[in-house]
Write an enzyme that holds these catalytic residues in place. Structure first.
Site, PDB file in Angstrom:
ATOM      1  N   ASP A 260      41.568 -67.317   2.753  1.00  0.00           N
ATOM      2  CA  ASP A 260      42.556 -68.498   2.624  1.00  0.00           C
ATOM      3  C   ASP A 260      43.653 -68.195   3.583  1.00  0.00           C
ATOM      4  O   ASP A 260      43.684 -67.402   4.462  1.00  0.00           O
ATOM      5  CB  ASP A 260      42.843 -68.407   1.193  1.00  0.00           C
ATOM      6  CG  ASP A 260      42.961 -69.906   0.757  1.00  0.00           C
ATOM      7  OD1 ASP A 260      44.096 -70.521   1.145  1.00  0.00           O
ATOM      8  OD2 ASP A 260      42.640 -70.463  -0.146  1.00  0.00           O
TER       9      ASP A 260
ATOM     10  N   HIS B 161      48.679 -71.753  -1.030  1.00  0.00           N
ATOM     11  CA  HIS B 161      47.313 -72.306  -1.281  1.00  0.00           C
ATOM     12  C   HIS B 161      46.575 -71.036  -1.817  1.00  0.00           C
ATOM     13  O   HIS B 161      45.816 -71.277  -2.854  1.00  0.00           O
ATOM     14  CB  HIS B 161      46.849 -72.712   0.029  1.00  0.00           C
ATOM     15  CG  HIS B 161      45.455 -73.580  -0.062  1.00  0.00           C
ATOM     16  ND1 HIS B 161      44.324 -72.839  -0.157  1.00  0.00           N
ATOM     17  CD2 HIS B 161      45.230 -75.069  -0.510  1.00  0.00           C
ATOM     18  CE1 HIS B 161      43.438 -73.767  -0.358  1.00  0.00           C
ATOM     19  NE2 HIS B 161      43.638 -75.121  -0.296  1.00  0.00           N
TER      20      HIS B 161
ATOM     21  N   SER C 173      39.723 -77.783  -2.932  1.00  0.00           N
ATOM     22  CA  SER C 173      40.103 -76.390  -2.756  1.00  0.00           C
ATOM     23  C   SER C 173      40.427 -75.600  -4.109  1.00  0.00           C
ATOM     24  O   SER C 173      40.364 -74.433  -4.348  1.00  0.00           O
ATOM     25  CB  SER C 173      41.449 -76.262  -2.084  1.00  0.00           C
ATOM     26  OG  SER C 173      41.362 -76.553  -0.722  1.00  0.00           O
TER      27      SER C 173
END
Length: 542
Positions: A75, A298, A467
């Site tokens: 990521d 994220h 995601s």
């Protein structure tokens, strides 16, 4: 690409504004359920389309013993100081922290928590990068601009056609982000002003649903306004109006950054920061030890979904209760490079990961062979790959999204699960409106709309996207591997898919106004369910 669900989601949230501005009361369309971590709840007992994690721990796992499982998160980075994650972080047992030596002789100096393939040895990091079609445009424009196809040699016409395609997609993205930036800027200004005024009038520090529900203004117009706001926040899955404002600001900034950087063919941060040849996929020894990176939002959110601390009585509960989270930074704000993804997969495999979460994807893959080879390497080593299906409301049976679940020779990737995103109610919006789908290439759906998890700086918040659906499946796989350690990668995939609960709900097909059978949007036709998966695993592995 880190799938930015904010902008698509927030343009929908902007529809709340007319209701709020006219102070109309709208009857709630959703039941009274906890907004936070609905995805851990049970469809039958709790009325939301969760994965039954709470029930599983209470009924099926309470007397079983678990073993640690290493899960790699490829990521943008993870906030390693987060109180709900730091105890669960993977630590390289063969590396001595901070001594500047490659103690384990794997080619990566001081890789104690993982590795960063987006940095240089001097500590600098790539944050924002371009989209893959932007890079192709920059490469091909000097060769084919203002040329007719008939003037191009036959051997080069496929490349000419690719140029025409990326030229169109580039123009479409610029137009889309320009419109979204304008819309979100206007919505953000209006909503922020309204929130500031309403807090002042009501004399409250925060406009959250609990506060709004308890308020009893004497002014009937104000009463209708607070009721309407509370009902619509619940309908949109937001805990408070401040979260809407923050997300609008982030979505607005994101669109602006895309226009300035990711869609700008002249922008090339990698050349000055890393200075490598990104097409040379045999080059593996680069990067640095910074697994946090410039923007770990994220990755931190993804990591919390998988395995936030279930023992510290703080924040949230991760799906898995005995994981070691390995951070592998390879995904910028923009499209990931094939070279970095291939190296990240190999690094995770070589350092003991049993499961790899891959919440990223793109529609062009110039060095696809390197990524496919890395996935085959993971297969040989018995490592499960869990991949997000994408957020463009597309059928990826026809619009191929990479990494692809099918190799060029037509063979399916046996150790990869591709995941679409579902919302929390079993109604016509069960399939999240942004989610990609595919009867062949999407294996299963999982909760991915308004998922509450960890954020940098000891924070928590909601994000939406495939995601978020991917780490739900990764978390389920980690639970299975932890309590049934003999399960192989293909066993994990088989059990998760076979135990998915099939729903024939009529849903709005993402990107359209057409209603279809939810079961037609993936190969299993179902939603993952931890309770069913553990039951199946236990029946086969007593």
């Amino acid at each position: 690409m880190l799938f930015p669900s904010f902008r698509r989601q927030l343009l929908g949230v902007a529809l709340l504004l007319p209701v709020l501005a006219t102070a109309q009361t709208v009857a709630p369309t959703q039941p009274e359920v906890p907004v936070q971590q609905w995805y851990l709840l049970d469809p039958t007992a709790d009325g939301v389309m969760g994965v039954s994690a709470k029930r599983t721990y209470q009924e099926l796992l309470k007397n079983r013993v678990s073993t640690p499982v290493v899960v790699a998160v490829i990521d943008a980075g993870i906030d390693t100081a987060h109180v709900d994650l730091k105890r669960l972080l993977w630590s390289n047992p063969r590396e001595i922290a901070g001594n500047g030596q490659d103690d384990d002789k794997n080619g990566y100096v001081d890789d104690v928590r993982g590795w960063n393939f987006l940095g240089n040895a001097d500590g600098r990091n790539v944050d924002v990068d371009t989209y893959e079609d932007t890079r192709l445009l920059a490469k091909l424009k000097p060769l084919y601009e203002n040329k007719a196809r008939t003037a191009v040699p036959a051997a080069k016409r496929a490349e000419f056609d690719l140029y025409q395609k990326v030229k169109r997609t580039q123009a479409d993205k610029i137009a889309e982000n320009t419109q979204q930036y304008q819309s979100l800027s206007e919505s953000y200004t209006q909503t922020k002003s309204m929130a500031d005024n309403l807090r002042q009038i009501l004399n409250v520090p925060r406009l959250d649903t609990a506060t709004l529900r308890q308020l009893r203004p004497t002014d009937p117009n104000l009463q209708r306004a607070t009721q309407g706001l509370e009902a619509n926040l619940r309908a949109a899955g937001y805990p408070d109006l401040e979260s809407v404002v923050n997300d609008m600001k982030e979505g607005m900034d994101q669109s602006k950054n895309l226009l300035d950087y990711s869609l700008n063919p002249k922008f090339n941060p990698r050349a000055t920061i890393i200075g490598d040849d990104p097409t040379n996929t045999t080059d593996r020894l680069y990067g640095n030890r910074d697994t946090h990176g410039p923007d770990p939002g994220h990755g931190t959110h993804v990591a919390g979904i998988i395995g936030a601390d279930r023992t510290n009585n703080l924040g949230i509960l991760g799906l898995a209760d005995n994981v070691r989270l390995m951070a592998v930074r390879a995904v910028p704000n923009g499209d990931e490079r094939d070279k970095d993804i291939a190296n990240a997969i190999r690094y995770a495999v070589d350092n003991g990961a049993s499961i790899i979460n891959m919440s990223f994807g793109k529609y062009y893959s110039p060095q696809r062979e390197a990524v496919d080879a890395a996935m085959q390497y993971a297969e040989k080593k018995g490592v499960l790959l869990v991949h997000s299906a994408g957020n463009e409301s597309q059928d990826i049976d026809t619009a191929v999204e990479y990494p692809s679940p099918v190799y060029p020779n037509g063979k399916r990737v046996p150790n990869m699960i591709t995941v679409g995103a579902a919302a929390r109610l079993n109604d016509n919006h069960l399939a999240a409106d942004f989610s990609n789908y595919g009867k062949k290439n999407v294996d299963v759906f999982a909760p991915g709309h308004q998922i509450y998890s960890t954020l940098p700086g000891q924070q928590y918040g909601n994000k939406s996207g495939t995601s978020m659906a991917s780490p739900v499946v990764t978390g389920i796989a980690a639970v299975l591997k932890s309590y049934f350690p003999k399960l192989t990668a293909t066993d994990l995939k088989r059990i998760i898919l076979q135990s998915a609960v099939v729903y024939h709900t009529k849903v709005v097909k993402p990107g359209t106004n057409q209603e279809v059978d939810f079961a037609e949007l993936s190969s299993t036709g179902g939603l993952v369910n931890l309770y069913q998966a553990v039951q199946l695993a236990a029946s086969q592995n007593p």
